[in-house]
Design an enzyme around this catalytic site. Structure first.
Site, PDB file in Angstrom:
ATOM      1  N   LEU A  10      -6.025   2.241   3.795  1.00 42.19           N
ATOM      2  CA  LEU A  10      -6.111   2.936   2.500  1.00 42.19           C
ATOM      3  C   LEU A  10      -5.157   4.123   2.417  1.00 42.19           C
ATOM      4  CD1 LEU A  10     -10.005   2.803   2.102  1.00 42.19           C
ATOM      5  CD2 LEU A  10      -8.320   1.290   1.030  1.00 42.19           C
ATOM      6  N   VAL A  12      -1.332   5.258   0.817  1.00 41.70           N
ATOM      7  CA  VAL A  12      -0.977   5.183  -0.611  1.00 41.70           C
ATOM      8  C   VAL A  12      -1.048   3.770  -1.190  1.00 41.70           C
ATOM      9  CG1 VAL A  12       0.386   7.228  -1.062  1.00 41.70           C
ATOM     10  CG2 VAL A  12       1.456   5.302   0.099  1.00 41.70           C
ATOM     11  N   MET A  13      -0.466   2.801  -0.488  1.00 48.90           N
ATOM     12  CA  MET A  13      -0.378   1.456  -1.063  1.00 48.90           C
ATOM     13  C   MET A  13      -1.751   0.802  -1.156  1.00 48.90           C
ATOM     14  SD  MET A  13       2.701   0.887  -1.989  1.00 48.90           S
ATOM     15  CE  MET A  13       2.856  -0.881  -2.214  1.00 48.90           C
ATOM     16  N   GLY A  14      -2.494   0.833  -0.058  1.00 43.48           N
ATOM     17  CA  GLY A  14      -3.811   0.192  -0.038  1.00 43.48           C
ATOM     18  C   GLY A  14      -4.769   0.829  -1.036  1.00 43.48           C
ATOM     19  N   ARG A  33      -9.167   2.507   9.070  1.00 43.13           N
ATOM     20  CA  ARG A  33      -9.469   2.775  10.483  1.00 43.13           C
ATOM     21  C   ARG A  33     -10.186   4.112  10.637  1.00 43.13           C
ATOM     22  NH1 ARG A  33      -4.468   3.334  14.538  1.00 43.13           N
ATOM     23  NH2 ARG A  33      -3.941   4.922  12.996  1.00 43.13           N
ATOM     24  N   VAL A  74      -1.755  -2.110   6.125  1.00 42.23           N
ATOM     25  CA  VAL A  74      -1.491  -1.121   7.175  1.00 42.23           C
ATOM     26  C   VAL A  74      -0.020  -1.180   7.567  1.00 42.23           C
ATOM     27  CG1 VAL A  74      -3.854  -1.290   8.032  1.00 42.23           C
ATOM     28  CG2 VAL A  74      -2.050  -2.646   9.125  1.00 42.23           C
ATOM     29  N   SER A 128       6.076  -5.170  -4.177  1.00 41.76           N
ATOM     30  CA  SER A 128       7.100  -4.174  -4.487  1.00 41.76           C
ATOM     31  C   SER A 128       6.680  -3.325  -5.680  1.00 41.76           C
ATOM     32  CB  SER A 128       8.438  -4.830  -4.801  1.00 41.76           C
ATOM     33  OG  SER A 128       9.359  -3.828  -5.199  1.00 41.76           O
ATOM     34  N   GLY A 130       6.344   0.283  -5.019  1.00 39.36           N
ATOM     35  CA  GLY A 130       5.950   1.586  -4.477  1.00 39.36           C
ATOM     36  C   GLY A 130       4.542   1.942  -4.895  1.00 39.36           C
ATOM     37  N   LYS A 182      10.603 -11.070  -0.364  1.00 32.07           N
ATOM     38  CA  LYS A 182      10.460  -9.611  -0.478  1.00 32.07           C
ATOM     39  C   LYS A 182      11.562  -8.903   0.316  1.00 32.07           C
ATOM     40  CE  LYS A 182       9.099  -5.456  -1.223  1.00 32.07           C
ATOM     41  NZ  LYS A 182       8.570  -4.589  -0.234  1.00 32.07           N
ATOM     42  N   HIS A 185      14.691  -9.143  -1.642  1.00 32.02           N
ATOM     43  CA  HIS A 185      14.530  -8.190  -2.757  1.00 32.02           C
ATOM     44  C   HIS A 185      14.951  -6.790  -2.285  1.00 32.02           C
ATOM     45  CE1 HIS A 185      12.167  -4.876  -4.439  1.00 32.02           C
ATOM     46  NE2 HIS A 185      12.166  -5.501  -5.591  1.00 32.02           N
ATOM     47  N   ASN A 186      14.462  -6.393  -1.137  1.00 32.56           N
ATOM     48  CA  ASN A 186      14.821  -5.066  -0.621  1.00 32.56           C
ATOM     49  C   ASN A 186      16.303  -4.984  -0.279  1.00 32.56           C
ATOM     50  OD1 ASN A 186      12.047  -4.755  -0.780  1.00 32.56           O
ATOM     51  ND2 ASN A 186      11.912  -3.561   1.102  1.00 32.56           N
ATOM     52  N   GLU A 189      18.046  -4.378  -3.349  1.00 28.66           N
ATOM     53  CA  GLU A 189      17.768  -2.977  -3.693  1.00 28.66           C
ATOM     54  C   GLU A 189      18.753  -2.041  -2.963  1.00 28.66           C
ATOM     55  OE1 GLU A 189      13.503  -1.987  -3.304  1.00 28.66           O
ATOM     56  OE2 GLU A 189      14.145  -0.193  -2.217  1.00 28.66           O
ATOM     57  N   ARG A 287      24.754   3.337   4.801  1.00 34.76           N
ATOM     58  CA  ARG A 287      23.676   4.256   5.186  1.00 34.76           C
ATOM     59  C   ARG A 287      23.861   4.677   6.637  1.00 34.76           C
ATOM     60  NH1 ARG A 287      17.765   2.727   2.613  1.00 34.76           N
ATOM     61  NH2 ARG A 287      18.498   1.973   0.604  1.00 34.76           N
TER      62      ARG A 287
HETATM   63  P1  NDP Z   1       1.652   3.283   6.049  1.00 38.49           P
HETATM   64  O1  NDP Z   1       2.696   2.273   6.287  1.00 38.49           O
HETATM   65  O2  NDP Z   1       1.982   4.705   6.207  1.00 38.49           O
HETATM   66  O3  NDP Z   1       0.391   2.919   6.985  1.00 38.49           O
HETATM   67  C1  NDP Z   1      -0.732   3.773   7.079  1.00 38.49           C
HETATM   68  C2  NDP Z   1      -1.999   2.959   7.161  1.00 38.49           C
HETATM   69  O4  NDP Z   1      -1.963   2.079   8.294  1.00 38.49           O
HETATM   70  C3  NDP Z   1      -3.204   3.841   7.330  1.00 38.49           C
HETATM   71  O5  NDP Z   1      -4.256   3.296   6.578  1.00 38.49           O
HETATM   72  C4  NDP Z   1      -3.468   3.747   8.814  1.00 38.49           C
HETATM   73  O6  NDP Z   1      -4.795   4.016   9.173  1.00 38.49           O
HETATM   74  C5  NDP Z   1      -3.147   2.297   9.057  1.00 38.49           C
HETATM   75  N1  NDP Z   1      -2.900   1.969  10.461  1.00 38.49           N
HETATM   76  C6  NDP Z   1      -1.838   2.330  11.206  1.00 38.49           C
HETATM   77  N2  NDP Z   1      -1.952   1.825  12.446  1.00 38.49           N
HETATM   78  C7  NDP Z   1      -3.116   1.138  12.487  1.00 38.49           C
HETATM   79  C8  NDP Z   1      -3.797   0.394  13.487  1.00 38.49           C
HETATM   80  N3  NDP Z   1      -3.279   0.238  14.703  1.00 38.49           N
HETATM   81  N4  NDP Z   1      -4.981  -0.161  13.169  1.00 38.49           N
HETATM   82  C9  NDP Z   1      -5.503  -0.017  11.939  1.00 38.49           C
HETATM   83  N5  NDP Z   1      -4.911   0.657  10.957  1.00 38.49           N
HETATM   84  C10 NDP Z   1      -3.732   1.246  11.220  1.00 38.49           C
HETATM   85  O7  NDP Z   1       0.988   3.083   4.591  1.00 38.49           O
HETATM   86  P2  NDP Z   1       1.620   2.675   3.195  1.00 38.49           P
HETATM   87  O8  NDP Z   1       0.495   2.701   2.249  1.00 38.49           O
HETATM   88  O9  NDP Z   1       2.857   3.449   2.883  1.00 38.49           O
HETATM   89  O10 NDP Z   1       2.086   1.167   3.400  1.00 38.49           O
HETATM   90  C11 NDP Z   1       1.192   0.130   3.764  1.00 38.49           C
HETATM   91  C12 NDP Z   1       2.000  -1.139   3.938  1.00 38.49           C
HETATM   92  O11 NDP Z   1       2.644  -1.469   2.696  1.00 38.49           O
HETATM   93  C13 NDP Z   1       3.121  -1.011   4.974  1.00 38.49           C
HETATM   94  O12 NDP Z   1       3.260  -2.239   5.646  1.00 38.49           O
HETATM   95  C14 NDP Z   1       4.348  -0.753   4.128  1.00 38.49           C
HETATM   96  O13 NDP Z   1       5.532  -1.170   4.754  1.00 38.49           O
HETATM   97  C15 NDP Z   1       4.042  -1.584   2.892  1.00 38.49           C
HETATM   98  N6  NDP Z   1       4.697  -1.159   1.669  1.00 38.49           N
HETATM   99  C16 NDP Z   1       4.847   0.172   1.369  1.00 38.49           C
HETATM  100  C17 NDP Z   1       5.454   0.572   0.196  1.00 38.49           C
HETATM  101  C18 NDP Z   1       5.567   2.021  -0.129  1.00 38.49           C
HETATM  102  O14 NDP Z   1       6.219   2.334  -1.160  1.00 38.49           O
HETATM  103  N7  NDP Z   1       5.003   2.935   0.640  1.00 38.49           N
HETATM  104  C19 NDP Z   1       5.973  -0.415  -0.787  1.00 38.49           C
HETATM  105  C20 NDP Z   1       5.696  -1.778  -0.415  1.00 38.49           C
HETATM  106  C21 NDP Z   1       5.117  -2.116   0.764  1.00 38.49           C
HETATM  107  P3  NDP Z   1      -5.249   5.543   9.556  1.00 38.49           P
HETATM  108  O15 NDP Z   1      -5.494   6.211   8.241  1.00 38.49           O
HETATM  109  O16 NDP Z   1      -6.489   5.352  10.335  1.00 38.49           O
HETATM  110  O17 NDP Z   1      -4.136   6.152  10.334  1.00 38.49           O
END
Ligand code: NDP
Length: 476
Positions: A10, A12-14, A33, A74, A128, A130, A182, A185-186, A189, A287
Site C-alpha cells: 500500500l 502510493v500505487m497500491g 507488510r 510491492v 501506467s 503514476g 509495459k 511503453h516505458n 516514454e 541519461r
Molecule cells: P514501491 O516500489 O516504493 O514499494 C513499496 C511497497 O513495497 C511497500 O508497500 C513495501 O512495504 C512493499 N515491500 C517492499 N519489500 C517488500 C517485501 N520484501 N515484502 C513485502 N512487501 C514489501 O511502491 P510504489 O507504490 O511506488 O510501486 C509499487 C509497484 O508499482 C512497483 O513495482 C513499481 O515499480 C510499480 N509502479 C510504480 C509506479 C509509480 O509511479 N510509482 C508506476 C507504475 C508502476 P512496507 O511498507 O512494509 O515497506
C-alpha cells in the site's frame, strides 16, 4: 468473506489502486507488510468506499470471495517473489494472483509457469499513469490466461482510464505479454522525453529563450498535432519557479538523469530480438551520459561549434523544431511498435498493435492525441510493415523532413547535442536508402573471417579469394 479483491502493498500505487477499486463499488481487502501504511490509508480514505483491514496475509485471503483475486503492488524483483511465496499456500485452484508492479517480463513468464503448475492463475499486469493514474484511471496492460482475464478483466476495465467510452485496458496475451508491452511503453516514454529535452535545449540555447518562454511554446504545441501529456507537463515544469532562489526550477535541478531500469530492459530485449530501437537506446545512453559528471567536467573546456550563431527567423526555427520533434516521435513509436511485434512473434503472444495504441490513449504517461492515428494505422486491413509508411504518418514524415534536416544541421553546427533527432533522421534515411554500406560490411567480414556473403544476382552463399583473382566460390 466479503471482499471482491485484495490489495497487498500500500505504497502510493497500491493505496491509490485500492481507492480506485473502492470508488467503483468494490469491497477491497487491504494489506501491507507493515501495518502503518494500511492504517494510514484507512484513516485518511476509509470513508471513500468499502475496505476490509487485513493485518496478516491470512486475514487478507480469508476476507476474499472465491475465486480469490489478490493484487500485489510491492517493489519489483525479490519482494514480489517473497509476497507470492507467502500467498501461494493460502490460495486454491482457480484463484488469481495479479502482479501490478514493474516486473521484468521474463520474471513474469517464470512466475506464471510456476503458479500454473500449482493450479493458480497469475496475471502480470503493466500499470501506467503514476500515482494520479492509479487513483483516477490508469492504462492497464494485463497478461496471463484467458480464464484469468475473464474473472479479472471487467474489474480492471472499470477502474482503467476511459477514452470515448473505451477502457484503456485490454487482455494483451499470455504470460509475460502484459509486462513486455509495459516495458516497451516505458522505452517509448524514455525516447519521447529525450526528444522533448532536445527541443527545449534547442529553443533555450539556440534561440536564447528563457524557460518561461519555452514553456509558452510547449503550451501552444499542446494545442496541435503534438498534444500529449508529456508536452503538457513539460510546459508546467518549465514554467515552475524555485521558491528558495527565485530561479527557474529547471535551472536549479541537477542535470544528471536517473533511471529505474525499464528503458535499459527495453534496449536489452531489442538487442536480443534484433530490432533497431535506436531512439530508445539513444535516450537511455543520453541519461547515462548526463550522469558522467567527471567526464563532462573534463571535456567542458574543449572547443565546440559556433556559439554566436543567430537564427534569422526565430519563429521559423521554432516551427522547424516542432516538425523535427513530431517526425522523430513518429520514428520512436514506429520502433517501439516494431519491438512489440517482434516480441509477440518470438513468444507467440498474438498481441494486437492497434489495441496497444488504443489503451495508451488515456491514463498512461505517453498518452497523446496521435495514438488515435496509430490505432487506425495498425487496424488497417493490411498492417503496415512500419508505422512510417502508413499513409497518415508517411505524409507527416515527408512533410517534416526539410525542417527536420535544418534542425539537425543547425544544431550540429552550433554544437548542441541532439542524439534523438539525429538518430531518428538517420533511421529514416537508412530505411529509405536504395543501397546501404552493409554490402561493404559483408565484404569485410568475408575478407577477414570467410563469413561469406549473398549476391544480388545469384542464389547461394559466396566466398571470395580477396586480393587474388577475386573469383567467387560458392560454399558447399
Ligand atoms: P514501491 O516500489 O516504493 O514499494 C513499496 C511497497 O513495497 C511497500 O508497500 C513495501 O512495504 C512493499 N515491500 C517492499 N519489500 C517488500 C517485501 N520484501 N515484502 C513485502 N512487501 C514489501 O511502491 P510504489 O507504490 O511506488 O510501486 C509499487 C509497484 O508499482 C512497483 O513495482 C513499481 O515499480 C510499480 N509502479 C510504480 C509506479 C509509480 O509511479 N510509482 C508506476 C507504475 C508502476 P512496507 O511498507 O512494509 O515497506
Amino acid at each position: 468473506a466479503s471482499a471482491q479483491i485484495g490489495v497487498t502493498g500500500l505504497a502510493v500505487m497500491g493505496a491509490n489502486l485500492a481507492r480506485n477499486l473502492a470508488h467503483h463499488g468494490y469491497t477491497v481487502a487491504v494489506h501491507n507488510r507493515s501495518i502503518e501504511k494500511t492504517d494510514k490509508l484507512l484513516d485518511e480514505h476509509g470513508d471513500e468506499g468499502s475496505f476490509v483491514r487485513a493485518e496478516t496475509m491470512e486475514e487478507l485471503v480469508a476476507a476474499l470471495e472465491k475465486p480469490r483475486r489478490v493484487l500485489i503492488m510491492v517493489k519489483a524483483g525479490e519482494p514480489t517473489d517473497a509476497v507470492i511465496d507467502s500467498l501461494v499456500p493460502l490460495m486454491e485452484s482457480g484463484d488469481v494472483i495479479i502482479d501490478g508492479g514493474n516486473a521484468r517480463f521474463t520474471d513474469t513468464i517464470r512466475r506464471e509457469a510456476d503458479l500454473k503448475e500449482k493450479g493458480l492463475n497469475f496475471v502480470g499486469a503493466g500499470v501506467s499513469g503514476g500515482e494520479e493514474g492509479a487513483l483516477n484511471g490508469p492504462s492497464i496492460m494485463p497478461g496471463g490466461s484467458t480464464e484469468a482475464y475473464e474473472s479479472l478483466g471487467p474489474m480492471l476495465e472499470k477502474i482503467s482510464a476511459q477514452v470515448d467510452g473505451t477502457p484503456c485496458c485490454v487482455h494483451i496475451g499470455p504470460d509475460g505479454a502484459g509486462h513486455f508491452v509495459k516495458m516497451v511503453h516505458n522505452g517509448i516514454e524514455y525516447a519521447d522525453m529525450q526528444l522533448i529535452g532536445e527541443a527545449y535545449h534547442l529553443l533555450r540555447t539556440g534561440l536564447g529563450k528563457s524557460p518561461a518562454e519555452v514553456a509558452e511554446v510547449f503550451t501552444s504545441w499542446n494545442t496541435g498535432e503534438l498534444e500529449s501529456y508529456l508536452v503538457e507537463i513539460t510546459a508546467q515544469v518549465l514554467a515552475q519557479v524555485d521558491h528558495t532562489t527565485g530561479e527557474p526550477m529547471v535551472d536549479v535541478i541537477k542535470d544528471a538523469a536517473e533511471q529505474k531500469g525499464t528503458g535499459r530492459w527495453t534496449v536489452q530485449s531489442a538487442l536480443d530480438l534484433g530490432v533497431p530501437v535506436s531512439g530508445i537506446a539513444e535516450a537511455v545512453f543520453a541519461r547515462a551520459l548526463s550522469g558522467h559528471t567527471e567526464q563532462r567536467a573534463a571535456v567542458q573546456g574543449m572547443s565546440g561549434g559556433s556559439t554566436s550563431w543567430s537564427v534569422e527567423d526565430a519563429e521559423r526555427f521554432t516551427e522547424d523544431v516542432r516538425q523535427a520533434l513530431y517526425a522523430s516521435k513518429v520514428v520512436a513509436y514506429a520502433q517501439g511498435f516494431d519491438q512489440i511485434a517482434a516480441g509477440s512473434a518470438e513468444h507467440d503472444w498474438d498481441v494486437d498493435l492497434g489495441d496497444m495504441a488504443m489503451i495508451w490513449r488515456g491514463g498512461c504517461i505517453i498518452r497523446a492525441t496521435f495514438l488515435d492515428r496509430i490505432k487506425e494505422a495498425y487496424d488497417a486491413d493490411e498492417r503496415p510493415v512500419s508505422l512510417i509508411v502508413a499513409p497518415f504518418f508517411a505524409e507527416v514524415v515527408e512533410q517534416a523532413q526539410d525542417s527536420w534536416r535544418r534542425v539537425v544541421v543547425t544544431a550540429t553546427q552550433a554544437g548542441i547535442p541532439i542524439p534523438g533527432f539525429a538518430s531518428a533522421l538517420s533511421y529514416y534515411d537508412a530505411l529509405r536508402a536504395e543501397r546501404l554500406p552493409a554490402a561493404l560490411t559483408q565484404g569485410l567480414r568475408d575478407f577477414f573471417g570467410a563469413h561469406t556473403y549473398e549476391r544480388v544476382d545469384a542464389e547461394g552463399d559466396f566466398h571470395t579469394l580477396w586480393g587474388e583473382d577475386g573469383r567467387p566460390e560458392v560454399q558447399a
